[in-house]
Design an enzyme around this catalytic site. Structure first.
Site, PDB file in Angstrom:
ATOM      1  N   ASP A  73      29.653 -74.065 135.149  1.00 35.66           N
ATOM      2  CA  ASP A  73      30.541 -73.540 136.192  1.00 35.66           C
ATOM      3  C   ASP A  73      30.563 -72.012 136.141  1.00 35.66           C
ATOM      4  O   ASP A  73      31.225 -71.377 136.959  1.00 35.66           O
ATOM      5  CB  ASP A  73      31.955 -74.098 136.007  1.00 35.66           C
ATOM      6  CG  ASP A  73      32.860 -73.770 137.188  1.00 35.66           C
ATOM      7  OD1 ASP A  73      32.429 -74.000 138.338  1.00 35.66           O
ATOM      8  OD2 ASP A  73      33.981 -73.267 136.971  1.00 35.66           O
ATOM      9  N   HIS A 102      31.947 -71.409 139.739  1.00 37.67           N
ATOM     10  CA  HIS A 102      33.185 -70.921 139.089  1.00 37.67           C
ATOM     11  C   HIS A 102      34.430 -71.490 139.786  1.00 37.67           C
ATOM     12  O   HIS A 102      35.339 -70.731 140.174  1.00 37.67           O
ATOM     13  CB  HIS A 102      33.214 -69.393 139.090  1.00 37.67           C
ATOM     14  CG  HIS A 102      33.943 -68.809 137.914  1.00 37.67           C
ATOM     15  ND1 HIS A 102      33.481 -67.749 137.176  1.00 37.67           N
ATOM     16  CD2 HIS A 102      35.123 -69.148 137.335  1.00 37.67           C
ATOM     17  CE1 HIS A 102      34.327 -67.450 136.217  1.00 37.67           C
ATOM     18  NE2 HIS A 102      35.340 -68.297 136.291  1.00 37.67           N
TER      19      HIS A 102
END
Ligand code: COI
Length: 330
Positions: free
Chosen positions: A259, A296
């Protein structure tokens, strides 16, 4: 009192509006622009600012803020690795973060990504799109059979441990700071080498520091079990991406859920639909069926967004009114 919030997204606006209603003595201004050398002048005349960004806040920006007498800075995120804290401290700038906007948001995301890796979800989706509905050879693994090595046992690491335990996984952990409860439970190993040796899954929940830059490099991967699974929703710089590619090629790493990515700044949270990404390492990772790349978003839940806004504004107001606040970084 005047507060300017930088980097405001549309999904944050309702929470800013609620806070403003409850604080009629504050003039709260919002801008979608992030804080940088072009936008820093917008803070002139403000008592404090709220920021949300992984783009750098460097010495020059802090210097400008200080010269404008804007010394109360409240970040809406946890990480402070993009900020020149040394300069900020020297300039007597006060900084708060929001360390616990929702540890569960990130922990839940990492566990769900790991489960997708273990069950080859991306592989099956690709096969199904080609009308290939066969099972073999993509036999899965079970989470209850894994030994999850948790690096970093702060709030997020501990929330992840709780979830993993619910699935029956075994936990080992490493951190320079030991949580008293986990210590009692005997989950800590003495070294990263011990964690690498014991784990079938490694999940990263450490902040980015000078000491842990490229913590997972070729030497680290070589100490891990063959077929280990890697999960990183911490910071991209924790992993040497080229070394990860080599470990994926050799089968040392069975798959990774990423991520964060060490050079994510020009890519994540941008619309690049009509552009070619000029980063061969990123493109290599993105193309793999055993790599789950997400931009993210582990933090990105309604609970987290609400808390990031409310808590950061409360902190900023407290800095302005009392000279200090909870969650002071400096
Ligand atoms: C953090 O809170 O440190 C994050 O990584 C969240 C993100 C919005 C930058």
């Amino acid at each position: 009192m005047k507060i300017l919030a930088y980097g405001v997204r549309d999904d944050e606006r309702p929470y800013f509006e609620v806070w403003q209603k409850d604080h009629s003595d504050v003039t709260l201004s919002l801008t979608p622009a992030i804080l940088n050398s072009q936008t820093v002048n917008e803070a002139t005349g403000c008592d404090g600012i709220s920021v949300l960004q992984t783009d750098p806040i460097d010495d020059k920006i802090f210097d400008r803020l200080s010269r404008e007498n804007v010394r109360n800075v409240s970040s809406r995120i946890v990480g402070t690795d993009a900020m020149d804290l040394k300069t900020a401290k020297r300039l007597a700038i006060k900084l708060t973060n929001v360390p616990a906007y929702s540890p569960a948001a990130i922990a839940e995301f990492t566990v769900s990504q790991l489960m997708q890796l273990l069950r080859h979800t991306r592989r099956f989706e690709a096969k199904i799109r080609q009308q290939d509905f066969r099972w073999a050879p993509d036999v899965s693994q079970e989470l209850n059979q894994q030994t999850v090595g948790v690096i970093g046992t702060g709030r997020i690491g501990r929330a992840a441990i709780q979830i993993y335990r619910g699935f029956g996984a075994k936990i080992v952990a490493y951190d320079v700071y030991h949580d008293a409860e986990l210590e009692k439970q005997g989950v800590y190993v003495d070294s990263l080498a011990d964690l690498y040796k014991a784990s079938t899954v490694i999940t990263l929940h450490a902040p980015a520091t000078d000491d842990d830059f490229h913590m997972l490099d070729a030497a680290a991967f070589s100490q891990m079990n063959d077929g280990v699974w890697i999960v990183n929703a911490g910071r991209g710089t924790l992993i040497n991406s080229q070394a990860l590619i080599e470990a994926l090629d050799s089968g040392k790493v069975a798959g990774a859920a990423l991520d964060t990515y060490e050079k994510e700044l020009p890519i994540f949270n941008h619309d690049l639909r009509d552009q070619k990404i000029a980063d061969p390492i990123f493109n290599n990772l993105l193309a793999r069926e055993n790599v789950l790349m997400t931009p993210h978003i582990a933090f990105y839940t309604n609970v987290a967004v609400k808390n990031m806004v409310r808590v950061s504004l409360d902190h900023n107001l407290s800095l302005i009114q009392t000279g200090t606040s909870e969650d002071r970084v400096i």
